[in-house]
Design a protein around this motif. Structure first.
Motif, PDB file in Angstrom:
ATOM      1  N   PHE A  64       0.854  -1.201   0.024  1.00 48.58           N
ATOM      2  CA  PHE A  64       0.040  -0.205  -0.111  1.00 48.58           C
ATOM      3  C   PHE A  64       1.031   1.299   0.085  1.00 48.58           C
ATOM      4  O   PHE A  64       0.451   2.288  -0.606  1.00 48.58           O
ATOM      5  CB  PHE A  64      -1.032   0.015   1.077  1.00 48.58           C
ATOM      6  CG  PHE A  64      -1.803   1.153   1.214  1.00 48.58           C
ATOM      7  CD1 PHE A  64      -2.759   1.523   0.084  1.00 48.58           C
ATOM      8  CD2 PHE A  64      -1.843   1.997   2.415  1.00 48.58           C
ATOM      9  CE1 PHE A  64      -3.473   2.408   0.215  1.00 48.58           C
ATOM     10  CE2 PHE A  64      -2.880   3.039   2.469  1.00 48.58           C
ATOM     11  CZ  PHE A  64      -3.539   3.346   1.237  1.00 48.58           C
ATOM     12  N   SER A  65       2.018   1.189   0.567  1.00 47.69           N
ATOM     13  CA  SER A  65       3.013   2.598   0.565  1.00 47.69           C
ATOM     14  C   SER A  65       3.224   2.836  -0.837  1.00 47.69           C
ATOM     15  O   SER A  65       3.473   3.894  -1.048  1.00 47.69           O
ATOM     16  CB  SER A  65       4.169   1.928   1.482  1.00 47.69           C
ATOM     17  OG  SER A  65       5.091   0.854   0.839  1.00 47.69           O
ATOM     18  N   LYS A  66       3.537   1.881  -1.751  1.00 47.68           N
ATOM     19  CA  LYS A  66       3.698   2.164  -2.932  1.00 47.68           C
ATOM     20  C   LYS A  66       2.529   2.804  -3.926  1.00 47.68           C
ATOM     21  O   LYS A  66       2.755   3.720  -4.872  1.00 47.68           O
ATOM     22  CB  LYS A  66       4.351   0.901  -3.723  1.00 47.68           C
ATOM     23  CG  LYS A  66       5.649   0.387  -3.410  1.00 47.68           C
ATOM     24  CD  LYS A  66       6.391  -0.427  -4.304  1.00 47.68           C
ATOM     25  CE  LYS A  66       7.513  -1.035  -3.919  1.00 47.68           C
ATOM     26  NZ  LYS A  66       8.239  -1.698  -4.979  1.00 47.68           N
ATOM     27  N   VAL A  67       1.458   2.585  -3.440  1.00 46.24           N
ATOM     28  CA  VAL A  67       0.162   3.058  -4.109  1.00 46.24           C
ATOM     29  C   VAL A  67       0.210   4.570  -3.575  1.00 46.24           C
ATOM     30  O   VAL A  67      -0.217   5.524  -4.220  1.00 46.24           O
ATOM     31  CB  VAL A  67      -1.054   2.460  -3.645  1.00 46.24           C
ATOM     32  CG1 VAL A  67      -2.348   3.006  -4.267  1.00 46.24           C
ATOM     33  CG2 VAL A  67      -0.952   0.852  -4.154  1.00 46.24           C
ATOM     34  N   ARG A 119       4.657   4.657 -11.227  1.00 47.30           N
ATOM     35  CA  ARG A 119       5.950   4.891 -11.768  1.00 47.30           C
ATOM     36  C   ARG A 119       6.566   3.484 -12.460  1.00 47.30           C
ATOM     37  O   ARG A 119       7.085   3.448 -13.478  1.00 47.30           O
ATOM     38  CB  ARG A 119       7.020   5.653 -11.150  1.00 47.30           C
ATOM     39  CG  ARG A 119       6.303   7.082 -10.860  1.00 47.30           C
ATOM     40  CD  ARG A 119       7.509   7.931 -10.218  1.00 47.30           C
ATOM     41  NE  ARG A 119       7.974   7.554  -8.768  1.00 47.30           N
ATOM     42  CZ  ARG A 119       7.256   7.924  -7.751  1.00 47.30           C
ATOM     43  NH1 ARG A 119       6.206   8.862  -7.941  1.00 47.30           N
ATOM     44  NH2 ARG A 119       7.441   7.691  -6.529  1.00 47.30           N
ATOM     45  N   GLU A 120       6.506   2.741 -11.398  1.00 44.97           N
ATOM     46  CA  GLU A 120       7.340   1.273 -11.727  1.00 44.97           C
ATOM     47  C   GLU A 120       6.477   0.646 -12.553  1.00 44.97           C
ATOM     48  O   GLU A 120       7.182  -0.264 -13.432  1.00 44.97           O
ATOM     49  CB  GLU A 120       7.506   0.421 -10.261  1.00 44.97           C
ATOM     50  CG  GLU A 120       8.411   1.094  -9.352  1.00 44.97           C
ATOM     51  CD  GLU A 120       8.369   0.108  -8.096  1.00 44.97           C
ATOM     52  OE1 GLU A 120       7.583  -0.692  -7.973  1.00 44.97           O
ATOM     53  OE2 GLU A 120       8.992   0.687  -6.840  1.00 44.97           O
ATOM     54  N   ALA A 121       5.368   0.897 -12.843  1.00 44.18           N
ATOM     55  CA  ALA A 121       4.384   0.301 -13.867  1.00 44.18           C
ATOM     56  C   ALA A 121       4.611   0.893 -15.291  1.00 44.18           C
ATOM     57  O   ALA A 121       4.254   0.169 -16.173  1.00 44.18           O
ATOM     58  CB  ALA A 121       2.997   0.256 -13.532  1.00 44.18           C
ATOM     59  N   TYR A 166      -3.427   7.818 -13.708  1.00 44.86           N
ATOM     60  CA  TYR A 166      -2.943   6.783 -12.983  1.00 44.86           C
ATOM     61  C   TYR A 166      -1.770   7.370 -12.081  1.00 44.86           C
ATOM     62  O   TYR A 166      -1.516   6.451 -11.211  1.00 44.86           O
ATOM     63  CB  TYR A 166      -2.313   5.722 -13.700  1.00 44.86           C
ATOM     64  CG  TYR A 166      -3.279   4.911 -14.668  1.00 44.86           C
ATOM     65  CD1 TYR A 166      -4.535   4.201 -14.049  1.00 44.86           C
ATOM     66  CD2 TYR A 166      -3.516   4.734 -15.994  1.00 44.86           C
ATOM     67  CE1 TYR A 166      -5.320   3.564 -14.805  1.00 44.86           C
ATOM     68  CE2 TYR A 166      -4.413   4.342 -16.792  1.00 44.86           C
ATOM     69  CZ  TYR A 166      -5.320   3.500 -16.389  1.00 44.86           C
ATOM     70  OH  TYR A 166      -6.109   2.971 -17.098  1.00 44.86           O
ATOM     71  N   HIS A 167      -1.525   8.566 -12.337  1.00 46.22           N
ATOM     72  CA  HIS A 167      -0.644   9.271 -11.222  1.00 46.22           C
ATOM     73  C   HIS A 167      -1.399  10.059 -10.150  1.00 46.22           C
ATOM     74  O   HIS A 167      -0.859  10.754  -9.221  1.00 46.22           O
ATOM     75  CB  HIS A 167       0.352   9.958 -11.852  1.00 46.22           C
ATOM     76  CG  HIS A 167       1.183   9.107 -12.763  1.00 46.22           C
ATOM     77  ND1 HIS A 167       2.575   8.542 -12.417  1.00 46.22           N
ATOM     78  CD2 HIS A 167       1.023   8.702 -14.066  1.00 46.22           C
ATOM     79  CE1 HIS A 167       3.241   7.779 -13.207  1.00 46.22           C
ATOM     80  NE2 HIS A 167       2.372   7.834 -14.109  1.00 46.22           N
ATOM     81  N   ALA A 200      -0.519  15.982 -14.578  1.00 42.65           N
ATOM     82  CA  ALA A 200      -0.161  15.933 -15.948  1.00 42.65           C
ATOM     83  C   ALA A 200       0.908  16.993 -16.091  1.00 42.65           C
ATOM     84  O   ALA A 200       1.681  16.715 -17.266  1.00 42.65           O
ATOM     85  CB  ALA A 200      -1.359  16.446 -16.676  1.00 42.65           C
ATOM     86  N   ALA A 201       1.212  17.974 -15.403  1.00 38.30           N
ATOM     87  CA  ALA A 201       2.209  18.793 -15.621  1.00 38.30           C
ATOM     88  C   ALA A 201       3.577  18.234 -14.959  1.00 38.30           C
ATOM     89  O   ALA A 201       4.533  18.960 -14.765  1.00 38.30           O
ATOM     90  CB  ALA A 201       1.995  20.172 -14.789  1.00 38.30           C
ATOM     91  N   GLY A 202       3.560  17.238 -14.417  1.00 39.11           N
ATOM     92  CA  GLY A 202       4.728  16.494 -13.937  1.00 39.11           C
ATOM     93  C   GLY A 202       4.912  16.781 -12.433  1.00 39.11           C
ATOM     94  O   GLY A 202       6.001  16.599 -11.886  1.00 39.11           O
ATOM     95  N   ARG A 203       4.206  17.427 -11.651  1.00 38.06           N
ATOM     96  CA  ARG A 203       4.168  17.928 -10.573  1.00 38.06           C
ATOM     97  C   ARG A 203       3.966  16.536  -9.528  1.00 38.06           C
ATOM     98  O   ARG A 203       3.093  16.137  -9.709  1.00 38.06           O
ATOM     99  CB  ARG A 203       3.113  19.068 -10.049  1.00 38.06           C
ATOM    100  CG  ARG A 203       3.640  20.335 -10.393  1.00 38.06           C
ATOM    101  CD  ARG A 203       4.500  20.904  -9.191  1.00 38.06           C
ATOM    102  NE  ARG A 203       3.607  20.640  -7.920  1.00 38.06           N
ATOM    103  CZ  ARG A 203       2.663  21.380  -7.557  1.00 38.06           C
ATOM    104  NH1 ARG A 203       2.325  22.263  -8.020  1.00 38.06           N
ATOM    105  NH2 ARG A 203       1.975  20.988  -6.339  1.00 38.06           N
ATOM    106  N   GLU A 204       4.547  16.427  -8.299  1.00 34.52           N
ATOM    107  CA  GLU A 204       4.235  15.485  -7.136  1.00 34.52           C
ATOM    108  C   GLU A 204       3.175  16.493  -6.565  1.00 34.52           C
ATOM    109  O   GLU A 204       3.627  17.657  -5.872  1.00 34.52           O
ATOM    110  CB  GLU A 204       5.427  14.976  -6.566  1.00 34.52           C
ATOM    111  CG  GLU A 204       5.063  14.360  -5.479  1.00 34.52           C
ATOM    112  CD  GLU A 204       6.308  13.603  -4.750  1.00 34.52           C
ATOM    113  OE1 GLU A 204       6.075  13.274  -3.667  1.00 34.52           O
ATOM    114  OE2 GLU A 204       7.483  13.856  -5.341  1.00 34.52           O
ATOM    115  N   VAL A 205       2.048  15.957  -5.975  1.00 31.98           N
ATOM    116  CA  VAL A 205       1.232  16.352  -5.260  1.00 31.98           C
ATOM    117  C   VAL A 205       1.690  16.342  -3.623  1.00 31.98           C
ATOM    118  O   VAL A 205       1.981  15.213  -3.325  1.00 31.98           O
ATOM    119  CB  VAL A 205      -0.181  15.801  -5.295  1.00 31.98           C
ATOM    120  CG1 VAL A 205      -1.254  16.434  -4.421  1.00 31.98           C
ATOM    121  CG2 VAL A 205      -0.834  15.599  -6.786  1.00 31.98           C
TER     122      VAL A 205
END
Length: 394
Positions: A208-211, A218-220, A227-228, A305-310
């Motif tokens: 769950f930590s990876k979700v 990213r790994e997929a 999906y991000h 979509a802009a490549g930002r991490e929330v």
């Protein structure tokens, strides 16, 4: 391009609405209601294209769920809950994706994610045990996501706690009949499920930590921004959308019912300024709840979509927006139901079913405001929220 799934649902609106009573009587979705969802492609909206899915924008998914729930609350709830599972399945090992969708791309996946089981490590995977409540739509699903905690060699929860999402076929779990007898959302068939000493191979397990941290996507190698999205945006989206849709359904039935109604005093509703005020206020609140949820989903989509991490702070505010939208919509339903008169409570009047369904939908864990509002307030004050349970729903 329009939304062909929403168009298909709109074309069969009368059929979905007419099946509401049957769903409630059966305490699960009538087979025909499930068939309508399958034929319209609702559950494939967030499914990977490689497996026959549409990979729609989350806003389109939410709008479709709202429409379905405005016709029947239980059908909308199942669409929202079961409909988000293909989103996470996109992260899973291609081998389990093929097992689920290889022969039938319309295979449905149930849940719940609550970590009510323990997975004991063994060679090649885990031995899994537990019992879960609230597996919505489970009678129509052939696989399931179940939340569990990593165990030690003795089967006791490991320390520190490590939550897992485990994926099991229908043959590996039991649906407990007669375990769903409630006052609202009866047609969702949200029954208990039990797992006894099931072997779950390692490739069917997602930490769950990876979700939560986005590394699973990213790994997929997933490129679609949908999906991000943070899990705390995607998972609640279908559930809250269904509750807001139920509010819209209650309002529609209220308006149709009140149009020609005469109160016991002899006053026509159209001549009662107090009821008319309440109708307008409720309609505005429900519309605002809808806009807030859809805007929130779109803003989060645009960020990724802009490549930002929330950031955590952004996730907290997002959850606050989502929770408040649900509460605002249901409060509005109360205002109009309270002015619908005693005949609105008759079983043959759909208003009472939408009212009951919306209130039960509000009891879902993702709609509990306490920790979410607490944490979002702290983040806006510039104070680091405490670690542990207070952050777990963010």
């Amino acid at each position: 391009m329009g939304n062909p799934v929403l168009e298909a649902i709109t074309q069969r609106a009368e059929e979905i609405s007419a099946l509401g009573s049957a769903n409630e009587t059966l305490c699960r979705l009538d087979d025909q209601a499930a068939k309508v969802l399958r034929e319209a492609g609702v559950i494939r909206m967030l499914q990977p294209k490689i497996h026959g899915g549409f990979e729609f924008h989350p806003r389109e998914f939410a709008e479709t769920v709202m429409k379905i729930a405005s016709l029947d609350g239980s059908t909308g709830w199942v669409a929202g809950v079961v409909g988000v599972h293909p989103w996470e399945m996109a992260y899973a090992d291609p081998k389990v994706q093929e097992e689920i969708w290889g022969e039938n791309q319309d295979t449905w996946i149930a849940s719940p994610y609550a970590p009510m089981g323990v997975a004991r490590p063994v060679d090649g995977g885990y031995v899994f045990n537990g019992r879960w409540q609230f597996s919505s739509g489970t009678d129509h699903c052939d696989w399931i996501f179940l939340g569990g905690m990593l165990g030690d060699e003795e089967g006791k929860m490991a320390k520190p706690p490590e939550p897992l999402h485990l994926i099991l076929p229908r043959s590996d779990y039991e649906i407990v009949e007669d375990s769903w007898n409630v006052v609202g959302l009866r047609g969702t068939g949200s029954k208990d499920v039990v797992v006894r000493d099931a072997f779950v191979p390692g490739y069917r397990v997602i930490p769950f930590s990876k979700v939560v941290d986005g590394s699973a996507a990213r790994e997929a190698g997933l490129t679609n921004p949908t999906y991000h999205l943070p899990f705390s945006v995607a998972f609640p989206l279908g559930i809250t959308a269904s509750v807001i849709g139920m509010a819209e359904g209650a309002l529609a039935h209220h308006l149709a019912y009140q149009k020609g109604r005469v109160q016991i005093t002899g006053t026509k509703i159209k001549d009662d300024p107090y009821v008319l005020y309440a109708i307008s206020e409720a309609a505005a609140d429900i519309a605002a709840a809808r806009s807030a949820l859809l805007d929130n989903a779109s803003r989060m989509y645009d960020l990724v979509a802009a490549g930002r991490e929330v950031t955590f702070d952004e996730r907290a505010v997002s959850r606050r927006t989502q929770v408040q939208a649900a509460w605002r919509a249901v409060r509005a339903v109360d205002e109009i139901v309270n002015r619908s008169g005693g005949n609105a409570m008759r079983v043959d009047n759909p208003i009472q079913r939408f009212w009951r369904d919306a209130h039960v939908g509000l009891t879902h864990a993702i709609h509990v405001p306490g920790s979410v509002f607490h944490v979002s307030a702290l983040t806006q004050l510039g104070i680091e929220p405490p670690q542990g349970p207070m952050r777990s729903m963010i």
